[in-house]
Design an enzyme around this catalytic site. Structure first.
Site, mmCIF file in Angstrom:
data_model
loop_
_atom_site.group_PDB
_atom_site.id
_atom_site.type_symbol
_atom_site.label_atom_id
_atom_site.label_comp_id
_atom_site.label_asym_id
_atom_site.label_seq_id
_atom_site.Cartn_x
_atom_site.Cartn_y
_atom_site.Cartn_z
ATOM 1 C CG PHE A 113 11.284 6.741 -1.548
ATOM 2 C CD1 PHE A 113 11.301 7.154 -2.866
ATOM 3 C CD2 PHE A 113 10.151 6.064 -1.087
ATOM 4 C CE1 PHE A 113 10.215 6.911 -3.708
ATOM 5 C CE2 PHE A 113 9.067 5.817 -1.917
ATOM 6 C CZ PHE A 113 9.089 6.245 -3.234
ATOM 7 C CD GLN A 226 3.284 6.820 6.028
ATOM 8 O OE1 GLN A 226 3.205 6.090 5.046
ATOM 9 N NE2 GLN A 226 4.396 6.978 6.726
ATOM 10 C CG HIS A 228 1.898 10.032 0.908
ATOM 11 N ND1 HIS A 228 2.296 11.088 0.123
ATOM 12 C CD2 HIS A 228 2.688 8.988 0.582
ATOM 13 C CE1 HIS A 228 3.302 10.698 -0.649
ATOM 14 N NE2 HIS A 228 3.559 9.425 -0.392
ATOM 15 C CG LEU A 238 0.350 8.537 -3.229
ATOM 16 C CD1 LEU A 238 0.226 8.921 -1.775
ATOM 17 C CD2 LEU A 238 1.162 7.270 -3.377
ATOM 18 C CD GLU A 241 8.599 9.471 0.571
ATOM 19 O OE1 GLU A 241 7.666 9.753 1.350
ATOM 20 O OE2 GLU A 241 9.494 8.678 0.856
ATOM 21 N NE ARG A 272 5.776 8.208 2.472
ATOM 22 C CZ ARG A 272 5.393 7.121 1.821
ATOM 23 N NH1 ARG A 272 4.490 6.317 2.362
ATOM 24 N NH2 ARG A 272 5.883 6.824 0.646
ATOM 25 C CG HIS A 336 -0.294 6.636 1.954
ATOM 26 N ND1 HIS A 336 -0.763 6.375 0.687
ATOM 27 C CD2 HIS A 336 0.960 6.114 2.008
ATOM 28 C CE1 HIS A 336 0.167 5.732 -0.001
ATOM 29 N NE2 HIS A 336 1.221 5.532 0.778
ATOM 30 N NE ARG A 371 4.104 2.543 4.407
ATOM 31 C CZ ARG A 371 4.257 2.865 3.121
ATOM 32 N NH1 ARG A 371 5.382 2.563 2.478
ATOM 33 N NH2 ARG A 371 3.301 3.509 2.471
HETATM 34 C C1 LIG Z 1 -1.589 4.778 -3.916
HETATM 35 C C2 LIG Z 1 -0.596 4.003 -3.125
HETATM 36 C C3 LIG Z 1 0.736 3.988 -3.503
HETATM 37 C C4 LIG Z 1 1.668 3.257 -2.764
HETATM 38 N N1 LIG Z 1 2.976 3.261 -3.154
HETATM 39 C C5 LIG Z 1 3.872 2.543 -2.438
HETATM 40 C C6 LIG Z 1 5.237 2.508 -2.825
HETATM 41 O O1 LIG Z 1 5.646 3.096 -3.807
HETATM 42 N N2 LIG Z 1 6.088 1.773 -2.062
HETATM 43 C C7 LIG Z 1 5.688 1.069 -0.965
HETATM 44 O O2 LIG Z 1 6.508 0.425 -0.323
HETATM 45 N N3 LIG Z 1 4.393 1.084 -0.585
HETATM 46 C C8 LIG Z 1 3.476 1.794 -1.293
HETATM 47 N N4 LIG Z 1 2.174 1.802 -0.908
HETATM 48 C C9 LIG Z 1 1.743 0.909 0.157
HETATM 49 C C10 LIG Z 1 1.663 -0.520 -0.392
HETATM 50 O O3 LIG Z 1 1.320 -0.483 -1.740
HETATM 51 C C11 LIG Z 1 0.629 -1.356 0.334
HETATM 52 O O4 LIG Z 1 0.816 -1.278 1.705
HETATM 53 C C12 LIG Z 1 0.728 -2.824 -0.091
HETATM 54 O O5 LIG Z 1 0.709 -2.947 -1.491
HETATM 55 C C13 LIG Z 1 -0.376 -3.639 0.526
HETATM 56 O O6 LIG Z 1 -0.302 -4.939 0.005
HETATM 57 P P1 LIG Z 1 -1.144 -6.107 0.670
HETATM 58 O O7 LIG Z 1 -0.821 -7.334 -0.103
HETATM 59 O O8 LIG Z 1 -0.932 -6.122 2.131
HETATM 60 O O9 LIG Z 1 -2.673 -5.683 0.437
HETATM 61 P P2 LIG Z 1 -3.541 -5.364 -0.882
HETATM 62 O O10 LIG Z 1 -2.735 -5.256 -2.102
HETATM 63 O O11 LIG Z 1 -4.423 -4.234 -0.507
HETATM 64 O O12 LIG Z 1 -4.415 -6.664 -1.038
HETATM 65 C C14 LIG Z 1 -5.455 -6.988 -0.140
HETATM 66 C C15 LIG Z 1 -6.132 -8.242 -0.642
HETATM 67 O O13 LIG Z 1 -7.054 -8.688 0.354
HETATM 68 C C16 LIG Z 1 -8.261 -9.051 -0.281
HETATM 69 N N5 LIG Z 1 -9.362 -8.905 0.675
HETATM 70 C C17 LIG Z 1 -9.601 -7.871 1.523
HETATM 71 N N6 LIG Z 1 -10.721 -8.115 2.237
HETATM 72 C C18 LIG Z 1 -11.191 -9.315 1.848
HETATM 73 C C19 LIG Z 1 -12.320 -10.104 2.204
HETATM 74 N N7 LIG Z 1 -13.240 -9.712 3.120
HETATM 75 N N8 LIG Z 1 -12.493 -11.291 1.575
HETATM 76 C C20 LIG Z 1 -11.613 -11.717 0.627
HETATM 77 N N9 LIG Z 1 -10.536 -11.005 0.248
HETATM 78 C C21 LIG Z 1 -10.327 -9.831 0.860
HETATM 79 C C22 LIG Z 1 -8.369 -8.114 -1.469
HETATM 80 O O14 LIG Z 1 -9.216 -8.628 -2.457
HETATM 81 C C23 LIG Z 1 -6.913 -8.052 -1.928
HETATM 82 O O15 LIG Z 1 -6.623 -9.120 -2.802
HETATM 83 C C24 LIG Z 1 1.243 2.546 -1.627
HETATM 84 C C25 LIG Z 1 -0.094 2.571 -1.249
HETATM 85 C C26 LIG Z 1 -1.013 3.306 -1.979
HETATM 86 C C27 LIG Z 1 -2.421 3.345 -1.508
#
Ligand SMILES: Cc1cc2nc3c(=O)[nH]c(=O)nc-3n(C[C@H](O)[C@H](O)[C@H](O)COP(=O)(O)OP(=O)(O)OC[C@H]3O[C@@H](n4cnc5c(N)ncnc54)[C@H](O)[C@@H]3O)c2cc1C
Length: 557
Positions: A113, A226, A228, A238, A241, A272, A336, A371
């Site tokens: 990566f 960031q 991407h 997306l 990578e 990135r 991203h 990142r």
């Molecule tokens: C397309 C894409 C591909 C990616 N690929 C990678 C990868 O390969 N490797 C890597 O390391 N990272 C990757 N990332 C980044 C990584 O996936 C995310 O940063 C990470 O999954 C975020 O997880 P999280 O649990 O913080 O938030 P999320 O999974 O976004 O969860 C947020 C939660 O908060 C809840 N929520 C939000 N607001 C409220 C509210 N007002 N009331 C109640 N609930 C609420 C939502 O319902 C949800 O359950 C990628 C990101 C994207 C967009």
């Protein structure tokens, strides 16, 4: 009144990992989420999760790569913690049921990566987030952790200087209720929708950041956003990578692998920020193709594409009508990821007692100014686990939380005021689009004082205009328009913090690249930005970066 020892807000990777750990630590846990857990944005994560598993790799090398990737703004104690604990976190995920892609000898496979000195990204084809999210969800079900699905948090409750729960709207019944808790873990995800285009889904509106900020917890390093390098033309969806990790090339209109000019050693697998700036430079100097560059995977062959990158092939086919097997696909840099977030220590504790944070909405800070791919999912797991445990421990010493009638009343009045607005105001969707376009224009890949001032001024005007945005439907059951108006308020608060922090930071570092201050300035700016909420707008202050063993060096790839 609903009540738990630990209330976790968010059911993505960070929230579910925190909930599991808190439950295993003996706490009574509730998870609250505005969408069904498996629709959390983590489900979209594609390329993989980092850990130094190989005997030829080491957690120290992983940590060094991360520090360098962060352009020396990451806190090195947090980075060391994450990289040291990563291998056991991966093994645990595997034991819980994540079917990582394998090598022929049965070991977990790892792909290269960007910015990494070793192939250390564990993956499940190009659906890694989905695989891990399902694993954690199953584990939460097994432990009977209750989830409040389709509940929308309106505010955090702070009494006597401590966070004691949240007020939320049950979207199915329209009831506004208090959930009291001895400790709250905020895991609300990213804020991609502050920009357009973005790789983030419609639900990534930064609610977690904004709720904590409004409750009194400082936001850290929000100016580092960031972009991407490979998001699809038009949609901004997306392309992982992992496509470059598997050997994909980036080409300009002349058919040149242009990364040779910008990062001769790492080529397409530089960090990135470096690759995105290179692409944008090619496009700006007239060597782009319809505002894009081309991602070429043809030489990988059909078999490899179908085995390891099948999802992105489908996405490109559906959204650009181009097949990676036979043609290069148009891509461009797109917003991203949020490096900034709610300031925490390495146990997930924020400066607001009783409030913990983990995942993309938190800033511990392991990503600093940029990142590395694969480190975000790792952060959700490692610091989700740590925050869950710390929250359970905090709860152990606390009495049952108090009743929160006044907080519920405040939010009922807030919603009544929105619903009572005359119908002839500006459209919410127009304001969202204006904000996102202004941020992309003024606080995007390349920044200038004038551009950032314009964006800040637009955001401040939008904050005023948003106060009279009407909602046509007056009910409370699944009133998505009402929720969008509330989300707009969250995003405008964040946009202001991002633009102001960026304007003040007179240097270029990682993803913050200023044409008027093109160099990194460690003497003046090797420090974190902290933003504190005031009703009239954010107040900024600065905090030192923790350096354990790696002094800043010139960053070349
Ligand atoms: C397309 C894409 C591909 C990616 N690929 C990678 C990868 O390969 N490797 C890597 O390391 N990272 C990757 N990332 C980044 C990584 O996936 C995310 O940063 C990470 O999954 C975020 O997880 P999280 O649990 O913080 O938030 P999320 O999974 O976004 O969860 C947020 C939660 O908060 C809840 N929520 C939000 N607001 C409220 C509210 N007002 N009331 C109640 N609930 C609420 C939502 O319902 C949800 O359950 C990628 C990101 C994207 C967009």
């Amino acid at each position: 009144m609903l009540q738990h020892d630990v209330l976790v807000i968010g059911a993505g990777l960070a929230g579910l990992r925190a909930a599991l750990e808190a439950a295993r630590s003996g706490a009574d846990v509730g998870v609250l989420t505005k969408v069904y857990p498996l629709r959390s944005h983590s489900v979209a994560a594609q390329g993989g999760i980092n850990a130094a598993l190989s005997e030829d790799d080491s957690w120290e090398t992983h940590a060094y790569d991360t520090v360098k990737g962060s352009d020396y703004l990451g806190d090195q104690d947090a980075i060391e913690t994450m990289c040291r604990e990563a291998p056991s976190d991966i093994v645990e995920l595997e034991r819980m049921g994540t079917a990582f892609s394998r090598r022929p000898d049965g070991r977990i496979d790892q792909r290269p990566f960007g910015g990494a000195g070793f192939p250390r990204t564990c993956y499940v084809a190009d659906i890694t987030g989905q695989a891990i999210l399902h694993t954690l969800h199953e584990q939460a079900l097994k432990l009977n952790v209750p989830t409040y699905d389709e509940w929308f948090v309106l505010s955090l409750v702070v009494e006597d200087g401590e966070c004691r729960g949240a007020v939320a709207l049950n979207m199915r019944t329209g009831e506004i209720e208090a959930l009291a808790a001895k400790a709250v873990v905020m895991a609300g995800g990213g804020f991609g929708r502050v920009y357009t285009p973005t790789s983030n889904s419609l639900i990534s509106t930064g609610d977690g950041h904004a709720l904590a900020y409004r409750a009194g917890a400082p936001l850290m390093d929000m100016e580092f956003v960031q972009f991407h390098p490979t998001t699809l033309r038009d949609s901004g969806v997306l392309i992982t990578e992992g496509a470059r990790g598997e050997g994909g090339y980036l080409l300009n209109a002349l058919g040149e692998r242009f990364m040779e000019k910008y990062a001769p050693n790492k080529m397409e697998l530089a960090a990135r920020d470096v690759v995105s700036r290179a692409e944008q430079t090619e496009i700006d100097e007239g060597r782009g193709v319809d505002g894009c560059v081309l991602l070429d995977l043809r030489h990988l062959g059909k078999a490899k594409i179908m085995e390891k990158l099948f999802q992105i092939r489908e996405l490109a086919l559906d959204l650009t009508n181009t097949d990676f097997i036979t043609d290069p696909v148009p891509v461009r840099p797109g917003m991203h990821y949020a490096m900034g977030g709610v300031k925490t220590d390495i146990h997930g504790a924020t400066p607001l007692p009783g409030l913990f944070a983990a995942g993309e909405c938190a800033c511990v800070s392991v990503h600093g100014a940029n990142r590395l791919g694969g480190n975000s999912m790792l952060e959700t797991i490692t610091f989700g686990r740590r925050a869950g445990r710390a929250a359970a421990e905090h709860a152990r010493s606390k009495p049952s939380p108090s009743v929160l009638a006044s907080a519920v009343q405040r939010d009922r009045e807030m919603i009544a005021e929105i619903l009572a607005r005359p119908r002839n105001g500006e459209r919410m969707a127009d304001l969202r689009a204006e904000m996102a376009a202004a941020m992309n224009r003024g606080v995007g890949i390349f920044r200038t004082k004038q551009g950032m001032e314009e964006a800040l001024s637009t955001v401040r005007q939008l904050k005023e205009r948003a106060k009279s945005v009407p909602v046509a439907s007056k009910g409370l059951v699944f009133n998505m328009e009402l929720l969008s108006v509330i989300e707009l308020g969250f995003m405008l608060d964040l946009a202001e913090v991002i633009a102001l922090g960026a304007l003040m930071r007179e240097e270029s570092r990682g993803a913050h690249s200023r044409r008027d201050f093109p160099e990194r300035d460690d003497e003046r700016w090797m420090k974190h930005t902290l933003a504190r909420y005031r009703p009239e707008g954010p107040v900024l202050e600065y905090a030192p970066v923790t350096v354990t063993r790696w002094q800043p060096e010139k960053r070349v790839y």
